[in-house]
Write a protein that holds these residues in place. Structure first.
Motif, short mmCIF file in Angstrom:
data_model
loop_
_atom_site.label_atom_id
_atom_site.label_comp_id
_atom_site.label_asym_id
_atom_site.label_seq_id
_atom_site.Cartn_x
_atom_site.Cartn_y
_atom_site.Cartn_z
N GLY A 79 0.81 -1.21 0.00
CA GLY A 79 0.00 0.00 0.00
C GLY A 79 0.84 1.26 0.00
O GLY A 79 0.39 2.32 0.45
N GLY A 80 2.06 1.16 -0.52
CA GLY A 80 3.01 2.25 -0.43
C GLY A 80 2.57 3.53 -1.13
O GLY A 80 2.79 4.62 -0.62
N LYS A 81 1.93 3.40 -2.30
CA LYS A 81 1.49 4.60 -3.02
C LYS A 81 0.44 5.35 -2.21
O LYS A 81 0.50 6.58 -2.06
N GLN A 82 -0.53 4.63 -1.67
CA GLN A 82 -1.57 5.27 -0.87
C GLN A 82 -0.98 5.89 0.39
O GLN A 82 -1.37 6.99 0.81
N PHE A 83 -0.01 5.19 0.99
CA PHE A 83 0.65 5.71 2.19
C PHE A 83 1.37 7.02 1.88
O PHE A 83 1.24 8.00 2.62
N TYR A 84 2.09 7.07 0.76
CA TYR A 84 2.83 8.28 0.42
C TYR A 84 1.89 9.43 0.08
O TYR A 84 2.13 10.58 0.46
N ASP A 85 0.79 9.13 -0.63
CA ASP A 85 -0.20 10.17 -0.92
C ASP A 85 -0.75 10.77 0.37
O ASP A 85 -0.96 11.98 0.47
N GLU A 86 -0.99 9.90 1.36
CA GLU A 86 -1.50 10.38 2.65
C GLU A 86 -0.46 11.23 3.35
O GLU A 86 -0.80 12.27 3.95
N ILE B 93 1.83 13.05 1.91
CA ILE B 93 1.90 14.34 1.21
C ILE B 93 0.84 15.28 1.77
O ILE B 93 1.12 16.44 2.09
N TYR B 94 -0.39 14.79 1.91
CA TYR B 94 -1.45 15.66 2.41
C TYR B 94 -1.25 15.98 3.89
O TYR B 94 -1.54 17.09 4.34
N ARG B 95 -0.73 15.03 4.64
CA ARG B 95 -0.51 15.25 6.07
C ARG B 95 0.47 16.39 6.31
O ARG B 95 0.24 17.26 7.15
N TYR B 96 1.59 16.39 5.59
CA TYR B 96 2.64 17.38 5.85
C TYR B 96 2.51 18.63 4.98
O TYR B 96 2.72 19.74 5.46
N ALA B 97 2.21 18.45 3.69
CA ALA B 97 2.15 19.60 2.79
C ALA B 97 0.75 20.21 2.73
O ALA B 97 0.61 21.36 2.32
N THR B 98 -0.25 19.46 3.13
CA THR B 98 -1.67 19.89 3.14
C THR B 98 -2.09 20.47 1.80
O THR B 98 -2.85 21.45 1.74
N VAL B 99 -1.61 19.89 0.71
CA VAL B 99 -2.00 20.31 -0.63
C VAL B 99 -2.58 19.11 -1.38
O VAL B 99 -2.23 17.96 -1.11
N ASP B 100 -3.45 19.40 -2.32
CA ASP B 100 -4.05 18.35 -3.13
C ASP B 100 -3.26 18.23 -4.43
O ASP B 100 -3.69 18.68 -5.48
N MET B 101 -2.06 17.64 -4.31
CA MET B 101 -1.19 17.46 -5.46
C MET B 101 -0.67 16.03 -5.49
O MET B 101 -0.45 15.42 -4.44
N THR B 102 -0.47 15.50 -6.69
CA THR B 102 0.10 14.18 -6.82
C THR B 102 1.62 14.25 -6.71
O THR B 102 2.22 15.33 -6.85
N ALA B 103 2.24 13.10 -6.49
CA ALA B 103 3.70 13.05 -6.42
C ALA B 103 4.32 13.53 -7.73
O ALA B 103 5.34 14.23 -7.73
#
Length: 345
Positions: A24-31, A33-43
């Motif tokens: 589930g690494g992709k979903q984990f990394y997406d989460e 990104i939003y947790r720390y950067a708080t932006v709705d952007m893809t990797a």
């Protein structure tokens, strides 16, 4: 204990590096990104923004090198900065004294851009010896308003050959004033705000503001030499490289050496700092994205507000409005600043 690590721990550790290879690494990394950067952007979007910012900052760096009439290419100039003794303190006290000088220089010029300053003071001190070998070049350590002591701007005096003087003004602006101390101490005084906005630390807001503060040093005429201005760009480049490297490691399969080479070739950070930084990104997915994404959003919003307000636009007004918010996610920041800009216009 050593036998346990050699026989049990290391033999069972994975041989891949990034979050992408975890279940589930992709979903984990997406989460993350939003947790720390708080932006709705893809990797991928973040990676491409990073490449664009690296190219822009590199052009500004090349201009400084050209103006200095340095005989050599970009790599030669970076090597010159990393090896010439004039750019390094000879004693811990000299490094602390230089940091203190810029801290007080900034303090005297803050009223140019800020009408409200915090009541709480701050001091300058070395990073404690027990953690200094593994620590960053500097850090702000806040203090509660009722603690009867100020905050502290820590400066790492370990391995002086890796602590560059030309980056010290930018570091001081980031960690002390008008960076972390100004933002955090003022947030604590915002009695009209709920506790979570006064005391929480949303990384993209706090780190984004502190990186933005490095640019404010230009407005306050803090940088005294072309080398110090190059140091400012090195710090901005460092944060832009994070967008490329963090997504490269955790979404694109970059190796540790690939990340080391990218940061080494694009910044004038010392090799010691490059190594500690890359290991930080590996072990803390997406946190490093918050700095540049927070600062970039603030910069874009400021330019939008300037376009709406017109001739009456003032950096002082924007800064005071941002700091009065406490600590908010970038998605919230975008909405309230755009509304504020429309109202002012």
């Amino acid at each position: 204990l050593l036998d346990f690590f050699e026989d049990e721990y290391f033999t069972k550790a994975r041989d891949t590096l990034g979050a992408y290879s975890l279940p589930g690494g992709k979903q984990f990394y997406d989460e993350q990104i939003y947790r720390y950067a708080t932006v709705d952007m893809t990797a991928e979007e973040i990676h491409q923004l990073g490449l664009s910012e690296v190219a822009r900052i590199r052009a500004e760096m090349e201009t400084i090198i050209s103006d200095l009439e340095f005989e050599g290419d970009f790599a030669a100039f970076i090597e010159f900065l990393r090896t010439d003794p004039q750019f390094y303190a000879k004693t811990p006290r000299e490094l602390l004294a230089e940091a203190s000088y810029f801290a007080k220089k900034v303090d005297g010029r803050l009223p140019q851009l800020f009408g409200k300053l915090p009541r709480q003071p701050y001091g300058v001190a070395p990073v404690p010896d027990d953690i200094a070998p593994f620590y960053t070049g500097g850090r702000y350590v806040p203090s509660p308003l009722d603690a009867r002591k100020g905050g502290y701007y820590w400066v790492n005096t370990y391995a002086l050959e890796s602590r560059t003087l030309y980056t010290l003004p930018a570091l001081t602006l980031h960690e002390a004033m008008p960076g972390h101390h100004l933002q955090i101490a003022l947030a604590g005084e915002q009695g009209e705000q709920p506790d979570y906005r006064r005391n929480d630390n949303i990384s993209a807001f706090g780190e984004g503001w502190a990186l933005y503060a490095e640019k404010l040093g230009v407005e306050m005429n803090i940088y005294e030499t072309p080398y110090q201005d190059f140091g400012r760009l090195t710090y901005e480049m460092w944060r832009a490289c994070r967008l490329v490297i963090d997504t490269g490691i955790h979404a694109k399969g970059w190796s540790r050496q690939q990340a080391l080479d990218y940061l080494t070739s694009n910044t004038a950070l010392s090799i010691h700092e490059v190594t500690t930084e890359i290991d930080r990104y590996i072990s803390w997915p997406a946190m490093a994205l918050s700095y540049k994404l927070g600062e970039y959003t603030s910069w874009v919003l400021g330019r939008e507000a300037e376009g709406k307000v017109g001739a009456d636009f003032a950096l002082r007004d924007v800064g005071e409005f941002l700091l009065a918010l406490g600590s908010v996610p970038v998605a919230v920041l975008e909405g309230v600043v755009r509304r504020w800009g429309s109202e002012q216009g």
